[in-house]
Each structure stands twice: as structure tokens, then as C-alpha cells.
Design an enzyme around this catalytic site. Sequence first.
Site, mmCIF file in Angstrom:
data_model
loop_
_atom_site.group_PDB
_atom_site.id
_atom_site.type_symbol
_atom_site.label_atom_id
_atom_site.label_comp_id
_atom_site.label_asym_id
_atom_site.label_seq_id
_atom_site.Cartn_x
_atom_site.Cartn_y
_atom_site.Cartn_z
ATOM 1 N N GLU A 9 -13.244 -1.757 0.217
ATOM 2 C CA GLU A 9 -12.897 -2.475 -1.161
ATOM 3 C C GLU A 9 -11.019 -2.453 -0.578
ATOM 4 O O GLU A 9 -10.482 -2.283 -0.806
ATOM 5 C CB GLU A 9 -13.082 -2.223 -1.620
ATOM 6 C CG GLU A 9 -14.136 -1.883 -2.289
ATOM 7 C CD GLU A 9 -14.855 -2.553 -4.025
ATOM 8 O OE1 GLU A 9 -15.940 -2.585 -4.261
ATOM 9 O OE2 GLU A 9 -13.909 -1.646 -5.190
ATOM 10 N N ASP B 111 -7.382 6.985 -7.296
ATOM 11 C CA ASP B 111 -7.577 5.662 -7.262
ATOM 12 C C ASP B 111 -6.737 4.086 -7.941
ATOM 13 O O ASP B 111 -5.180 4.423 -8.040
ATOM 14 C CB ASP B 111 -9.078 5.322 -8.234
ATOM 15 C CG ASP B 111 -10.262 4.251 -7.352
ATOM 16 O OD1 ASP B 111 -9.301 2.846 -7.125
ATOM 17 O OD2 ASP B 111 -10.843 4.434 -6.522
ATOM 18 N N HIS C 99 -7.733 0.722 -2.724
ATOM 19 C CA HIS C 99 -7.882 1.807 -3.819
ATOM 20 C C HIS C 99 -6.492 2.651 -4.174
ATOM 21 O O HIS C 99 -6.299 3.507 -3.784
ATOM 22 C CB HIS C 99 -8.829 1.935 -3.983
ATOM 23 C CG HIS C 99 -9.717 0.843 -4.379
ATOM 24 N ND1 HIS C 99 -10.141 0.574 -5.702
ATOM 25 C CD2 HIS C 99 -11.648 1.128 -3.820
ATOM 26 C CE1 HIS C 99 -11.705 -0.652 -5.291
ATOM 27 N NE2 HIS C 99 -11.714 0.112 -4.401
HETATM 28 C C1 ACM Z 1 -17.687 1.375 -4.252
HETATM 29 O O1 ACM Z 1 -18.277 1.513 -5.092
HETATM 30 N N1 ACM Z 1 -16.459 1.080 -4.405
HETATM 31 C C2 ACM Z 1 -17.552 2.219 -3.797
#
Ligand code: ACM
Length: 758
Positions: free
Chosen positions: A329, A194, A266
Site C-alpha cells: 500500500e 506504521d 506506511h
Molecule cells: C496489509 O494488510 N496491508 C498487508
Amino acid sequence: MNKKKIKHFIILAVFCSLFQVYGQETTKYSIIPLTEKLKPIEGEFIIDNQTVIFDNSKQNKADASLFIQSLNDIYQIKPVLINTKPKSNFLQIDYCKSMQIDAYKLEVNKNNIKIRGGKNGVFYAFQSLLQLVKKDDQGKISIPCVKIKDKPRFQWRGMHLDVSRHFFSKDVVKKYIGRMAFYKMNTFHWHLTDDQGWRIEIKKYPLLTQKGSWRKGTVVGHAGYSKTFDTIPYGGFYTQDDIREIVAYATERHINIVPEIEMPGHAVAALSAYPQFSCKGNVNGVEKNWGVFNDVFCSKEETFTFLQDILDEVITLFPSKVIHIGGDECPKEEWKKCSVCQANMKKMGLKDEMQLQSYFIQRIEKYLNSKGRTIIGWDEILEGGLAPNAMVMSWRGTEGGIEAAHLKHDVVMTPGKYCYFDHYQSDPEDEPLAIGGFTTVSKIHEYDPAPKTLPKNVRKYIKGVQGNVWTEYIPSDSHLEYMVFPRLLSMAEIQWTTVKRKSYPDFAKRLTAHYSLFNKLGINASMSFFDTYMKIEQNKDSNGIVVSLSNSIPDSKIKYTLLVSKDNIQQNAYSYPIYLTENCILKYNSIIDSYQGKSKTIKFNINKATGKPLIFIEKPSKYYGDGSGFCLVDGIVPLSQNDNKRWMTWSDNNAEIISDLKSTQTISSVSIATFTDTLRHILKPKTVKVFVSENGNEYNEVKNSLITFNGDLTNITFDKENNIRYVKIIAENAGKIKLPNSNKEEYSWIFIGEIIIE
Ligand code: ACM
Ligand code: ZN
């Protein structure tokens, strides 16, 4: 009694006696997740030094060996594994090819125990057995006689762990996996990469761990408000040897590890090590903050080579058929500005950046498919078109999952509301800092991932359900246990047990019994399950408020003490709502067996405004408070500045509130709870003015008003005013505040937590 009444009486008596037996059986056979069929039998099997385990299968005897090891760890007894059948005092296991892979049958008699199960089922029978073991004060170890037939509802019974935001050692990960297995879970979703840290060694790209696994500091407090960071370097990663060891450990416990390599978003940690795969070609370093960031993988050709090389190493380490590629995201800002990304879109006829995201995922899918693997991604992978063979993990709700199931794609349900273990599990005021939300044991238990309201041909694609543990606010091993237990048991039950069999009151009893196992296993489980919840409502008939207490454990007692004065102290078991009409202190707690929840002491300031209506002339922020504004007249001055539900807030405007006292009164002071926290841009109001009215039309400002400060209370005293029904309070915004480390200015916030009128 007439005939009808007698009949009802008999039914009631039979029901009550059944219920009693059922209650006792629940704690004697407190298996979690609940079994499909369980028939209690009189008597017990005693495990002693002569007890042996007979396994003549061709299996490697790993299941029996692990059982012996657990028995020894928890109860300090170690039966011997043998190959010839003894006459009595033995446990016999048979692997049965014709049985469903996860199914098992277990029969405990006084003389022997027999297990028959599928490839994984035998292991699950052992977990049920371990949960049935009792050790008495004399050291006698026994298992109550029983007949069980069992199999799971879902095939994907998952727990996730984010090791990027905070890193957890190899041993902690193994412990986590071991405990999942104890509750018959079978899928460990390992979130390895991440923005804040890359945690898996990749031989071809050593900088991923050399640079990408370290950040130079971490945000302090909640990222939603905090602008401060520590400067402590933070990092860690797993070597490929570590990973092989963890995979072997999981495999022994019938757990598949699904690794997650996040893309295209991410990706800050990866891009800090290899910025050439970003659009701009440079990145500021591994993230120190929590959130969603604009630096994402660029769609240039070299990025795909890079990611495919990484995935090549990932699939040699993880035998899992399914590989998680993230997909959530991903901001599109950089792609919009990037000439390569824009040229790619043009070349491939993609109409927007959503389609570029879909192209990205589909290319990765094609690559992994060519290696015999399939992908799963967060529900954003539906945007711009779903990759043809992808599984979808539905997290922003259930809609994405349902849409994917309609498209005939396999789905795992992980909606935030029910499945996010980073949420609070009790009143935030009493809990360690968490991201937000409120997900209790009972809320998880209530969730049905594949409800009958969905058509059968949609339901069949819902392969399971999973608990997610994001670790932004989980910095230590013991805190991890606190967030995971006991909620994991609730998740285990909805994964395994059918809706028809599932009963929350029964589960709550079995869960209470599991606390002694938590103690034996040294699990730092949260006691919040036993907490008491208070609800405050307006007293519609009179002055003051009405307080109701509740908890989530059936048949428990709530004890309370109400201190009104030295001569007026009431101690009671709670049964009815409590009416409060004068200042007092209320103490309460729930008592269940030998356990209790948090003991709470609440000081009530019951004044002329308490429980009375408020009118908000200037609209407060919808992101704080309790919606109605009742939190300002509930008699409680907030103790915590972080409990968002207790504070009504205003930014770039004044707070202007009218209190309707409902009858005319004489008043001489107004107090409001406010505070200053410059880091969060919260300032006490510049001035507070009070206006009064008898009829609500004409208001006069009070005379000779004097402001004093007493802690978080701002007090305005003034000349006595008679015949007042309406009190208008105008708290003036203190104006702009300079942001730390910047020349920018922003309007400050006013926070008000209570209004007191005397
Ligand atoms: C998430 O909680 N961003 C998958
Ligand atoms: Zn680009």
C-alpha cells in the site's frame, strides 16, 4: 431382510460403533493441531509427587524446565528433573539428531512416558502432553496412555501482530508468543512500524520513538464513516532491552521473530520524526486515522542511509534470517510530484513509479543480503519487478503468492479471506466493532494454502501460512485475546496437519474441549464459535418467510422458542426450517456440552410486503445491503445502524422502490425504517410519497397521507386503498450536507432498513 440389506445393515452398525469410539477418543485425545498418527492405548499414567523427568542430554534442559513450569502453572504439580534413569514413574526425553527438526514420537504407558524428538520436536511433544493432561475432582492428575508420531506440514507456521495501531506491552507480547508455541507455531511476525506509531527503539535516531511513537489522538468509531477524533495522546514503544528479552523468550519456545520495518509506504510515524526523508520535507504528524497515506519515504540517497542504519540495529536485535520490509500500500502521488524521485527514475531508466518501488525494495534487499539476511515483503513487491531473493507474503488473495512461486520464490500465504483475524467472527450486529469481513473458525479450517490443483513445482515454494492481527479496532489486551482465540487454533491446524488428516467435524469437537483449557489459562476466548446463524428466505408457496437455523458445531442442539401469542408458544429442538406467517418473537441458541453461543431474540414483523419481491427504480449503492434487497422485506426492522448488510442505501439520488404484493389487497399504511446520523452524512428523507397501482402500469398517489415518526420508523398513513398489487415508495433525498470542520458540502445518504405495508 435380503442379503444385500443385511450387508448394508452390518456395515452401518460397524460404522456407527466406530463413530462412537472415534467421538470419545476425539475428546480424550483432543490435541490441536491434529497429530500425524495417534494410537489410543488402554490405561493412564498418573503424575504425582514422585514423578520425575529424566533428561541426560547435553541440551540446556530448557524444554523440560518449561514443561515443568507449565504443569505447575496449570495443574500445580512440579516433577523434578534428574540425570539418572529411574525404574518407574518417570518421563524420559531423548533428542534425536536423525529425526526431522520438528518431528517427535511420544509414548505414554502406565509406568512411564517416553519422548524422542528433533531439536524442536521434543518441545512439541511436551505441548501435546500438556494438552492431554486431565485433573479430576479428587485432584488426580493423569495422562491417557497413547502412542503418537507427529510432524508438521509446513515450516512457516506464523502469527502476526500489529503493535503500531495499538500498542501491546512486553508482557502481553510474551503471553502471545507463549500461546503460539502451545499450538506449535514457530514464527512471530512483529509489525513494529506504521503510520500511527513507531514502536522500536533505534539508538541512532532517537526521535523515532521520542516523537514517532506518539500520536495526538485517535479516530473514534469506524474510520470508514467516522470524522471524529479523540484528543488523548496515545503511544508506547519497546526499548532494545525489551526486545532482547522478548527474543530470548521466543527462542526458548522455538519461535523465530520476524520483525517488520515498513517501507516505502506506511511511513508517516517515521517521517513525522524525520521529515527530511519525505519528498515534501514536511509531514503533518503521526497519523490519528486508519488508512493508507500519501506521505511515503522519498527515494533520495539520504533515505537509504537512514533505513540502512535502522536495519543495522534491527539485525543486531533479531537473529532471524528473514527480515520483513513491508512494501504494501505505497501511494505514488508524492513520487510523481518530487523532482528527486523523477530525476532518479530518469537516471536509472525506470519507466514508471511501480519500477521506482521495485528499485527501492531491491536496494534494501541488496543491503540486507550483504549482511547475510533475506527479505520478505507483502505481495505488492511483485509490482515493477520482484527483488531477486525475496520471499513474498500473499495477502490480497493467493494470486501474488502463486505468481511468486511460479517465479521460484518462497511464499507465505496470508490471504485476507481466510487469514485476517481483524475480521468479524460472527454476526457483526452482536460483535465489537471490527474492520469488516467475516472469517470464522470453520472458514480458516477449510483453507488449504497449497492445494493439489497447483503443480508440484509451484506448491513446493509455499513455505507456510500465517494469521494476521491488525489492531486498528483492537484497543485492549482482552480484546486482542477475543479476536485471536479460538481462531488461532484453526490456523494452527492448517499449518501443521495434512489435508488428508484434517476433518472439520473432528476439529470442532477437539476445539470445544479446548475451552476448558482456555478457562484454566485465563484466555478471554470468544464464544462466537458456538453462535447460531439464521437464514431467512421467501416462502415461495404462501405469505411470510422461512427461517433456517444452523451453527458450525456438529452434533450440537439448537433450541428455539417461538412466541406468536400468549396461547401460542412453541418450544422445540430445531430440526426443520420454521415457517413464519404472522408477527412473532423467535428466541434461539445452540447448546454444546456445557457451552452455549449468543442467545438471540428476533422480533418479526410479518406484513403484506414481507417476503414479496421488490423492484429498485433508483439503484441502491452496491457497498451496502445484501445484494438483492431482500433485507428490506425479511420481517426484521434492524436494531443496529452499523450492520451494513441490513441497510440498502442511496446517495445523491432518491430511493424509489416498488413492492409487488403478488395479489391485490387493501392497504392503508406504509412504514420504512430510516435514521439520521449527520457524522456519516445520513439524513432521513425530506419527504416520502406513496403511489399505488392494480396493474403496475398506472400509479396514483394515495390520498390524505400523513407522515408520523416513531423512533427509526417513518410511517405514512392514508385513506384505505382497495385492489392494490403494486406499491411505489419515493423517499426524497434531503440534499447536501456540510462536512464537519470544512466548508465543503456533500450529498446526504438515505438508509432504508425495512418496508412495512399494512
Ligand atoms: C496489509 O494488510 N496491508 C498487508
Ligand atoms: Zn521523492
